[in-house]
Structure formats: C-alpha cells, structure tokens
Write a protein that holds these residues in place. Sequence first.
Motif, mmCIF file in Angstrom:
data_model
loop_
_atom_site.group_PDB
_atom_site.id
_atom_site.type_symbol
_atom_site.label_atom_id
_atom_site.label_comp_id
_atom_site.label_asym_id
_atom_site.label_seq_id
_atom_site.Cartn_x
_atom_site.Cartn_y
_atom_site.Cartn_z
ATOM 1 N N ASP A 101 0.829 -1.200 0.000
ATOM 2 C CA ASP A 101 0.000 0.000 0.000
ATOM 3 C C ASP A 101 0.873 1.263 0.000
ATOM 4 O O ASP A 101 0.599 2.226 -0.720
ATOM 5 N N TRP A 102 1.935 1.235 0.822
ATOM 6 C CA TRP A 102 2.856 2.381 0.871
ATOM 7 C C TRP A 102 3.492 2.589 -0.505
ATOM 8 O O TRP A 102 3.531 3.699 -1.021
ATOM 9 N N LEU A 103 3.972 1.492 -1.104
ATOM 10 C CA LEU A 103 4.646 1.572 -2.403
ATOM 11 C C LEU A 103 3.691 2.116 -3.465
ATOM 12 O O LEU A 103 4.047 3.010 -4.242
ATOM 13 N N TYR A 104 2.468 1.589 -3.481
ATOM 14 C CA TYR A 104 1.475 2.048 -4.461
ATOM 15 C C TYR A 104 1.271 3.564 -4.348
ATOM 16 O O TYR A 104 1.264 4.286 -5.352
ATOM 17 N N SER A 115 0.237 4.418 -15.740
ATOM 18 C CA SER A 115 -0.845 3.741 -15.017
ATOM 19 C C SER A 115 -0.250 2.744 -14.025
ATOM 20 O O SER A 115 0.210 1.672 -14.409
ATOM 21 N N VAL A 116 -0.235 3.138 -12.746
ATOM 22 C CA VAL A 116 0.244 2.226 -11.699
ATOM 23 C C VAL A 116 -0.933 1.327 -11.347
ATOM 24 O O VAL A 116 -1.991 1.815 -10.943
ATOM 25 N N PRO A 151 8.519 -1.048 -18.154
ATOM 26 C CA PRO A 151 9.932 -0.651 -18.246
ATOM 27 C C PRO A 151 10.336 0.446 -17.267
ATOM 28 O O PRO A 151 11.472 0.492 -16.820
ATOM 29 N N VAL A 152 9.394 1.333 -16.914
ATOM 30 C CA VAL A 152 9.730 2.429 -15.995
ATOM 31 C C VAL A 152 9.532 2.001 -14.543
ATOM 32 O O VAL A 152 10.425 2.137 -13.705
ATOM 33 N N LEU A 153 8.360 1.461 -14.228
ATOM 34 C CA LEU A 153 8.057 1.106 -12.831
ATOM 35 C C LEU A 153 9.028 0.049 -12.304
ATOM 36 O O LEU A 153 9.459 0.106 -11.155
ATOM 37 N N ALA A 154 9.382 -0.923 -13.164
ATOM 38 C CA ALA A 154 10.248 -2.026 -12.717
ATOM 39 C C ALA A 154 11.618 -1.532 -12.267
ATOM 40 O O ALA A 154 12.240 -2.129 -11.394
ATOM 41 N N GLN A 311 -9.674 -3.163 -14.670
ATOM 42 C CA GLN A 311 -10.594 -2.078 -14.300
ATOM 43 C C GLN A 311 -9.839 -1.005 -13.509
ATOM 44 O O GLN A 311 -10.124 0.181 -13.629
ATOM 45 N N GLY A 312 -8.836 -1.444 -12.735
ATOM 46 C CA GLY A 312 -7.979 -0.500 -12.021
ATOM 47 C C GLY A 312 -7.180 0.352 -12.983
ATOM 48 O O GLY A 312 -7.089 1.575 -12.841
ATOM 49 N N HIS A 313 -6.599 -0.287 -14.015
ATOM 50 C CA HIS A 313 -5.852 0.463 -15.035
ATOM 51 C C HIS A 313 -6.759 1.476 -15.739
ATOM 52 O O HIS A 313 -6.392 2.628 -15.939
ATOM 53 N N LEU A 314 -7.953 1.009 -16.121
ATOM 54 C CA LEU A 314 -8.865 1.875 -16.875
ATOM 55 C C LEU A 314 -9.299 3.082 -16.047
ATOM 56 O O LEU A 314 -9.531 4.164 -16.587
ATOM 57 N N ALA A 315 -9.371 2.901 -14.730
ATOM 58 C CA ALA A 315 -9.743 4.020 -13.851
ATOM 59 C C ALA A 315 -8.630 5.066 -13.796
ATOM 60 O O ALA A 315 -8.873 6.222 -13.462
#
Length: 409
Positions: A101-104, A115-116, A151-154, A311-315
């Motif tokens: 949760d902290w990381l997100y 899109s995280v 590629p960026v988030l990783a 659905q999370g990505h689309l939001a």
Amino acid sequence: GAAKSSATVSRNLNRFSTFVKSGGEAFVLGEASGFVKDGDKLCVVLGPRGPEWQENPYPFQCSIEDPTKQTKFKGMKSYIAYKLVPSHTGQQVHRRYKHFDWLYGRLAEKFPVISVPHLPEKQATGRFEEDFISKRRKGLAWWMDHMCSHPVLAQCDAFQHFLTCPSTDEKAWKQGKRKAEKDEMVGANFFLTISVPTGPGASLDLQEVESQVDGFKAFTKKMDESALQLNHTANEFARKQVTGFKKEYQKVGHSFKCLSQAFELDQQAFSAGLNQAIAFTAEAYDAIGDLFADQPRQDLDPVMDLLALYQGHLANFPDIIHVQKGALTKVKESKRHVEEGKMELQKAEGIQERCNIISFATLAEINHFHKIRVRDFKSQMQHFLQQQILFFQKVTQKLEEALHKYDSV
C-alpha cells in the motif's frame, strides 16, 4: 515589445485538476527546475508502433507465495506476510499488505503519466480467512506481474527497495522509505526526467496526437463498460454453477437412484446388472454436479481476477489523458497569443516543446497498455478455454463410464 513579453498563458483556476496537481501545468509553463541525474532519466524511443518506453535491459519477474500469519507486540497484533522472490536477486523477502500500500501510494504520486496498477482492495473483517488470503495473493501476483513488466516502474528506486531490502533490516527499510518520500523528482520536476527522441522525424504532429488520445479515450470507455458487463456475467454464471447447476444435476442423480432402489424390490437375478448400472448412473450425475461447483475456480475466477486488475488500469487513464489534454490547451493558447502579437515566438515554442514531452510519454504509456493487454488476454483466454475443454472431457468421461455399465446387462 513590452506587450509581447508580458503576455502569459492563463492558469487553470481549478487547483484540484489533475493537470495542476500532477505538476503538468507548472512544467508546461516552464516553472520546473531540478537537476536530473543520469539514473533518473526515463527514455521514450520511437518504435514500430510509435513512441514507446525504452525496454528494461535487465527484465525480471517476481513470485508471491506462502502467505503466512505472523504476529508482533508479543502476539497482540496479527498480520499476513507474503514471500516475494525476485528472479534478478533470488533472495526472498517478506512483505505485508501495508508495505504494498505504501509503495502504491508513492508510485501513483510520482508517475502522473503512467498507469500504476491498483492493489486488490483492503478488507477489515475476515482478513485471515483462507479464501480471502488466496484471492488476495492471486490479485497481488497479477499486480506484481504488471509492475515487473513495466519498463519504468520495474526500474524505479522505490520498487527496487521494496523488492530487495532484507525483511529483517528495519533500519535499511526505513532509510529507503525516507529516501523515496524525499524524492525531488516528483510533481513538475518529474517531467524533467523524461527524455524524448530528437532530430528530424522525431517531432509529433499535435493534431495527430490529439486524435490518437481521443481514440484511446473512446476505447478505454468501451473497454471499461464491457469489462464490467463480462465481470457481472461471469460472476452470475459462476454462482449458478456452484449452487444451481450442482443442485439440478444432483436432483437428476437422486431420481435415478430412487429408480434403481425401486427396481431392486423386484429381486430377479437377471435384473441385478441393470439396477447396478442405473445406480452407477446416479453416482455419475452426482459427481458431475460436484464438477460444476468446483469449475469456476479453474476458469471463471482467473478471468475475473484479470478483469479486476484492468478495471484499475482503466480508472487511471482519465487522469493521464487529462494531463495531456491540459498541455495541448496551453499550446493552442500560446499559438493564439503569438498570432495576436502578445507573446514571443520563443516562449510559445518552449511551451510546445514541453507539451511534446508529455505527449511522447502519454503515447508510450498507451502503447505499453495495448501491448500488455494483448499478452494478458491472449494467455487468459487460452487458459479459460483449455480449462473448459478439460471440464467437458471430465463430464463426458463420467457419462461414458456410466454408459459402459449397461454393456453387460
């Protein structure tokens, strides 16, 4: 001359708009000033399908296994810890949901044009029930796959700290956490870290960008509606299989069983084989009922897990698109000022250049989304249909076994 240099592009009056909150507006207006270290640079390159994030040169995966209940404060507080094993280190670490949760939170704030993926939802009650823990682990596994595939988030420092900091080293964990929280390359400065293609053939046609982004906006709206509908249909179908279908097949089984019991009252030696065959048919229908009840776990549930993630990505995309649209508006406004002789061309060109950076990043993110979507839905649909085929093969096998019982009657 004085009139020219005094004209400015108007500011967005809605301070809560994503364009303002993300730092996009300040960046486009040339107010960002931070020193970008080489390690902070995010590169957009031109690929066969247009702008793309530069591939991660050292791709890796990370498994999430063995959720275990742990305690602290001498057993007064319980929590679930998940074992993470990143393939690039091979070293396992344990993380709680609150760490995810902290990381997100950090990443969603840092990357306004990426899109995280959303985490599986929090749950206050029933947190230690087996079904919930298993479902959450699957949701986190999907989440982790999308993080590692980006590629960026990783490659982001906070994510790498999360994956590699030893679970037992509380001091190192806190240091890395503080470092991530003090990151200066956020807000308007984040956009300074994006490096885009330069030179001939590398500039974007703003009208073309606008039409691509509008097309994507229409696509995400339609995909969101259909994902919602499919989720509802799959949920309803799974519920029918677990309760309705199981009950109906077992009703048929029970009726065959009653018939075989009635036939047994006949006590004729030559009808014993028939009675046994009908009793076996009853058992086959009973077993088929159980197969129906167990099936959604194999095929429909994984589809619904994937839909939840998407659905999370689309939001996320309305906000990402809003930042890009805001930048385009500023360009149009500055062009108008130049035509009216109220702004120097150089200033307007600076605005256009910075808008270009946001456009490159947005299109790279859109491209990444489509690439990963095709990969995920292909493998999930293959899995779904393979499981369906296996299921009907098992049903057929039960029926064939029952049919052979009549051969010797």
